[in-house]
Enzyme design. Structure first.
Site, PDB file in Angstrom:
ATOM      1  N   GLY A  61       0.729  -1.260  -0.102  1.00 59.44           N
ATOM      2  CA  GLY A  61       0.002  -0.060  -0.111  1.00 59.44           C
ATOM      3  C   GLY A  61       0.725   1.236  -0.139  1.00 59.44           C
ATOM      4  CG  ASP A 119      -1.321   2.301   2.284  1.00 64.88           C
ATOM      5  OD1 ASP A 119      -0.794   1.608   3.600  1.00 64.88           O
ATOM      6  OD2 ASP A 119      -2.206   1.991   1.474  1.00 64.88           O
ATOM      7  CG  ASP A 122      -9.175   0.308   8.745  1.00 62.55           C
ATOM      8  OD1 ASP A 122     -10.157   1.156   9.445  1.00 62.55           O
ATOM      9  OD2 ASP A 122      -9.634  -0.652   8.033  1.00 62.55           O
ATOM     10  CG  PHE A 171     -13.387  -0.090   0.811  1.00 60.98           C
ATOM     11  CD1 PHE A 171     -13.257  -1.062   1.797  1.00 60.98           C
ATOM     12  CD2 PHE A 171     -12.541   0.303  -0.176  1.00 60.98           C
ATOM     13  CE1 PHE A 171     -12.149  -2.126   1.759  1.00 60.98           C
ATOM     14  CE2 PHE A 171     -11.595  -0.798  -0.465  1.00 60.98           C
ATOM     15  CZ  PHE A 171     -11.450  -1.887   0.295  1.00 60.98           C
ATOM     16  NE  ARG A 184      -1.794  -2.716  -4.547  1.00 62.02           N
ATOM     17  CZ  ARG A 184      -1.891  -3.052  -3.097  1.00 62.02           C
ATOM     18  NH1 ARG A 184      -2.043  -2.041  -2.281  1.00 62.02           N
ATOM     19  NH2 ARG A 184      -2.126  -4.286  -3.017  1.00 62.02           N
TER      20      ARG A 184
HETATM   21  C1  PRP Z   1      -3.491  -2.250   4.219  1.00 61.61           C
HETATM   22  C2  PRP Z   1      -2.683  -0.680   4.619  1.00 61.61           C
HETATM   23  C3  PRP Z   1      -1.994  -0.949   5.926  1.00 61.61           C
HETATM   24  C4  PRP Z   1      -3.211  -2.081   6.727  1.00 61.61           C
HETATM   25  C5  PRP Z   1      -3.842  -1.184   7.766  1.00 61.61           C
HETATM   26  O1  PRP Z   1      -2.641  -3.170   4.020  1.00 61.61           O
HETATM   27  O2  PRP Z   1      -1.665  -0.708   3.363  1.00 61.61           O
HETATM   28  O3  PRP Z   1      -0.754  -1.746   5.704  1.00 61.61           O
HETATM   29  O4  PRP Z   1      -3.879  -2.582   5.604  1.00 61.61           O
HETATM   30  O5  PRP Z   1      -4.704  -2.025   8.169  1.00 61.61           O
HETATM   31  P1  PRP Z   1      -4.904  -2.069   9.665  1.00 61.61           P
HETATM   32  O6  PRP Z   1      -4.674  -0.704  10.241  1.00 61.61           O
HETATM   33  O7  PRP Z   1      -6.339  -2.442   9.926  1.00 61.61           O
HETATM   34  O8  PRP Z   1      -4.040  -3.021  10.102  1.00 61.61           O
HETATM   35  P2  PRP Z   1      -3.212  -4.436   3.204  1.00 61.61           P
HETATM   36  O9  PRP Z   1      -2.930  -5.608   4.154  1.00 61.61           O
HETATM   37  O10 PRP Z   1      -4.585  -4.267   2.630  1.00 61.61           O
HETATM   38  O11 PRP Z   1      -2.134  -4.947   2.188  1.00 61.61           O
HETATM   39  P3  PRP Z   1      -1.404  -3.908   0.906  1.00 61.61           P
HETATM   40  O12 PRP Z   1      -0.496  -2.748   1.769  1.00 61.61           O
HETATM   41  O13 PRP Z   1      -0.680  -4.746   0.128  1.00 61.61           O
HETATM   42  O14 PRP Z   1      -2.745  -3.419   0.226  1.00 61.61           O
END
Ligand code: PRP
Length: 196
Positions: A61, A119, A122, A171, A184
């Site tokens: 991300g 990035d 959440d 979202f 992305r």
């Molecule tokens: C997303 C984002 C963060 C994480 C945040 O990554 O990039 O790393 O989720 O979520 P959280 O605070 O609820 O833990 P994802 O696991 O979707 O993978 P990506 O980075 O490959 O998109």
């Protein structure tokens, strides 16, 4: 896509029954993002006062944000490394987040001013896991920055030292944020909605 948390179920593979989605309202324009990145860079410069940094991008991300943040830091002394993690939100049987490192750092972070670059934060499980993991490896200092903070579904009290933008409870895709690996590459951040 259920609810508005960004995290996904353990099986995020697109399937034939996957509901179609459409792009919704733009939440942060490219100009908003550029301003936020420059603001974070200015705060980093002021706080670290020339001490060398090790930026640790959290892939995938953060791929776009890391690149822009590095450039916004200009001639600041830094190295960059990456971790690849998989996070499955509340996927564990005890309801806690399940985060795994798929690719670890190439550099030894010991003695470095480590700045994790996310990035989005959440639920907070990913950053909480990485902070704890990096803290065991003797960094000189350890902080975290996130372009976007989305606190509505937070399940940890993880500290995010530098936040660029406060997201609504939606979202979001774009600027590194994906839905099943799509979107992305959008230069802005927008909502993703179920197609009607
Ligand atoms: C997303 C984002 C963060 C994480 C945040 O990554 O990039 O790393 O989720 O979520 P959280 O605070 O609820 O833990 P994802 O696991 O979707 O993978 P990506 O980075 O490959 O998109």
């Amino acid at each position: 896509m259920s609810g508005s948390t960004q995290t996904k179920s353990a099986d995020a593979t697109p399937g034939p029954t996957e509901s179609p989605v459409v792009l919704g309202d733009i939440v942060f324009t490219a100009v908003d993002i550029d301003r936020a990145v420059r603001d974070i860079a200015a705060r980093i410069r002021a706080d670290y006062r020339g001490e060398p940094l090790l930026l640790v991008g959290v892939l995938k991300g953060a791929i776009v944000f890391v690149g822009d943040l590095m450039r916004a830091l200009g001639d600041y002394p830094l190295a960059v490394d990456f971790v690849v993690v998989a996070s499955y939100g509340t996927g564990r049987v005890d309801g806690r987040g399940d985060v795994r490192i798929l690719k670890d750092l190439e550099r030894n972070p010991a003695g470095n001013n480590v700045l994790l670059v996310e990035d989005i934060v959440d639920e907070g499980y990913t950053l909480e896991y990485l902070r704890k993991n990096l803290a065991t490896r003797a960094p000189k200092s350890l902080r975290a920055c996130a372009l976007v903070d989305k606190p509505f579904h937070r399940r940890t009290d993880v500290i995010v030292d530098y936040v660029g933008l406060r997201a609504p409870d939606a979202f979001l895709v774009g600027y590194g944020l994906d839905h099943q690996e799509r979107f992305r590459n959008l230069p802005y951040i927008c909502e993703l909605r179920p197609a009607r």
